[in-house]
Write a protein that holds these residues in place. Structure first.
Motif, mmCIF file in Angstrom:
data_model
loop_
_atom_site.group_PDB
_atom_site.id
_atom_site.type_symbol
_atom_site.label_atom_id
_atom_site.label_comp_id
_atom_site.label_asym_id
_atom_site.label_seq_id
_atom_site.Cartn_x
_atom_site.Cartn_y
_atom_site.Cartn_z
ATOM 1 N N ALA A 1 0.825 -1.205 0.000
ATOM 2 C CA ALA A 1 0.000 0.000 0.000
ATOM 3 C C ALA A 1 0.864 1.261 0.000
ATOM 4 C CB ALA A 1 -0.921 -0.002 1.220
ATOM 5 N N ARG A 2 1.959 1.242 0.735
ATOM 6 C CA ARG A 2 2.822 2.420 0.779
ATOM 7 C C ARG A 2 3.374 2.737 -0.617
ATOM 8 N NH1 ARG A 2 4.694 5.433 4.546
ATOM 9 N NH2 ARG A 2 4.035 4.024 6.223
ATOM 10 N N LYS A 3 3.744 1.708 -1.358
ATOM 11 C CA LYS A 3 4.255 1.928 -2.719
ATOM 12 C C LYS A 3 3.168 2.492 -3.627
ATOM 13 C CE LYS A 3 7.692 -1.796 -2.464
ATOM 14 N NZ LYS A 3 8.093 -3.127 -3.007
ATOM 15 N N ARG B 1 -1.815 13.647 -3.053
ATOM 16 C CA ARG B 1 -2.910 14.036 -2.160
ATOM 17 C C ARG B 1 -2.992 13.093 -0.961
ATOM 18 N NH1 ARG B 1 -7.333 17.205 -2.793
ATOM 19 N NH2 ARG B 1 -5.779 18.506 -3.812
ATOM 20 N N LEU B 2 -2.808 11.799 -1.199
ATOM 21 C CA LEU B 2 -2.826 10.831 -0.105
ATOM 22 C C LEU B 2 -1.619 11.021 0.808
ATOM 23 C CD1 LEU B 2 -4.009 7.593 -1.937
ATOM 24 C CD2 LEU B 2 -5.312 8.988 -0.337
ATOM 25 N N LYS B 3 -0.461 11.348 0.215
ATOM 26 C CA LYS B 3 0.730 11.609 1.033
ATOM 27 C C LYS B 3 0.509 12.836 1.907
ATOM 28 C CE LYS B 3 4.966 10.912 2.371
ATOM 29 N NZ LYS B 3 4.994 11.963 3.397
ATOM 30 N N ALA B 4 -0.105 13.868 1.351
ATOM 31 C CA ALA B 4 -0.395 15.064 2.132
ATOM 32 C C ALA B 4 -1.364 14.755 3.267
ATOM 33 C CB ALA B 4 -0.973 16.153 1.227
ATOM 34 N N LEU C 1 -1.820 3.528 6.839
ATOM 35 C CA LEU C 1 -0.396 3.841 6.808
ATOM 36 C C LEU C 1 -0.004 4.857 7.874
ATOM 37 C CD1 LEU C 1 0.106 4.125 2.932
ATOM 38 C CD2 LEU C 1 0.753 2.212 4.416
ATOM 39 N N THR C 2 -0.982 5.474 8.496
ATOM 40 C CA THR C 2 -0.694 6.472 9.524
ATOM 41 C C THR C 2 -0.571 5.790 10.888
ATOM 42 O OG1 THR C 2 -3.020 6.915 10.098
ATOM 43 C CG2 THR C 2 -2.101 8.096 8.211
ATOM 44 N N ASP C 3 -0.155 6.577 11.865
ATOM 45 C CA ASP C 3 0.006 6.052 13.225
ATOM 46 C C ASP C 3 -1.191 6.344 14.124
ATOM 47 O OD1 ASP C 3 2.547 5.043 12.657
ATOM 48 O OD2 ASP C 3 3.506 6.973 13.098
ATOM 49 N N ILE C 4 -2.295 6.821 13.552
ATOM 50 C CA ILE C 4 -3.465 7.124 14.365
ATOM 51 C C ILE C 4 -3.965 5.857 15.053
ATOM 52 C CG2 ILE C 4 -5.094 6.772 12.460
ATOM 53 C CD1 ILE C 4 -6.763 9.068 13.653
ATOM 54 N N SER C 5 -4.381 5.998 16.291
ATOM 55 C CA SER C 5 -4.861 4.831 17.033
ATOM 56 C C SER C 5 -6.201 4.367 16.473
ATOM 57 C CB SER C 5 -5.017 5.168 18.521
ATOM 58 O OG SER C 5 -6.095 6.058 18.730
#
Length: 221
Positions: free
Chosen positions: A84-86, A93-96, A129-133
């Motif tokens: 998914a990261r690739k 927009r997703l990176k932002a 991909l984020t660190d949100i709980s």
């Protein structure tokens, strides 16, 4: 075509409604699967309102939405993270959005639910991909989904009322129709306003993050 789908979904939901609490579970699982497979949930939301009414319909849709969103998050986070990261790295927009979530957490997630900037399921997967709980993600997802869910369920409940009344509309009190129409108009107006405000805020934030990312890229050797 759209109304045919609504009719089929309502007919299916009338069948599972007869199963009692088991029907609730079936609906929630189907709704969650729709989230995983990028199938728009609006048809199921309308059906929930038509069969279960406003309050019960809203409840089961929000539960199904929460379950499906969490599954998307977990699939990305624990099963397909590298892949998914690739894939998402190609979309600025997703990176932002990932950068914005890293700074503002659940507030940005809530804005994505209120604003139709990107497909709902795509956002779910990308947020893995984020660190949100998981708790903050679920909370923001459910809060942000309330306005649009209420509108679709309410419309579905009106469709359900028409089905029960049949051709003899005179049997339904004009005052009741008037109040329901006013309620629908107010609900839509509030939802449109909230959506516009959220979209403006999210777009502004993403533009800032995209600009920051471009500056960092130019600064790198």
């Amino acid at each position: 075509m759209g109304m045919a789908w609504v009719h089929q979904v309502v007919h299916w939901m009338q069948q599972i409604q007869a199963a009692g609490w088991a029907g609730w579970i079936i609906f929630i699982l189907v709704y969650a699967a729709a989230c995983l497979l990028f199938i728009p949930g609006s048809i199921f939301t309308l059906g929930a309102g038509a069969v279960y009414g406003f309050w019960a319909g809203t409840a089961i849709v929000l539960v199904g939405n929460g379950v499906g969103s969490m599954l998307c998050l977990l699939v990305t986070r624990y099963l397909l993270r590298d892949w998914a990261r690739k894939q998402f790295a190609r979309n600025p927009r997703l990176k932002a959005m990932e950068d914005a979530v890293a700074q503002d957490g659940w507030r940005i997630v809530c804005l994505t639910r209120l604003s139709p900037v990107m497909p709902f399921s795509l956002i779910n997967y990308s947020l893995g991909l984020t660190d949100i709980s998981a708790f903050k993600f679920l909370f923001a997802t459910e809060v942000g989904a309330i306005p649009s869910t209420c509108v679709y369920v309410y419309i579905g409940s009106l469709i359900g009322n028409l089905t029960k009344i049949g051709p003899d509309l005179r049997a339904h009190r004009p005052l009741t129709w008037t109040l329901q129409g006013i309620g629908l108009a107010l609900t839509i107006a509030v939802t449109v306003y909230v959506t516009r405000v959220a979209s403006r805020s999210l777009q502004e934030r993403l533009r800032k993050d995209e600009a920051s990312a471009r500056r960092r890229n130019r600064a790198d050797p």
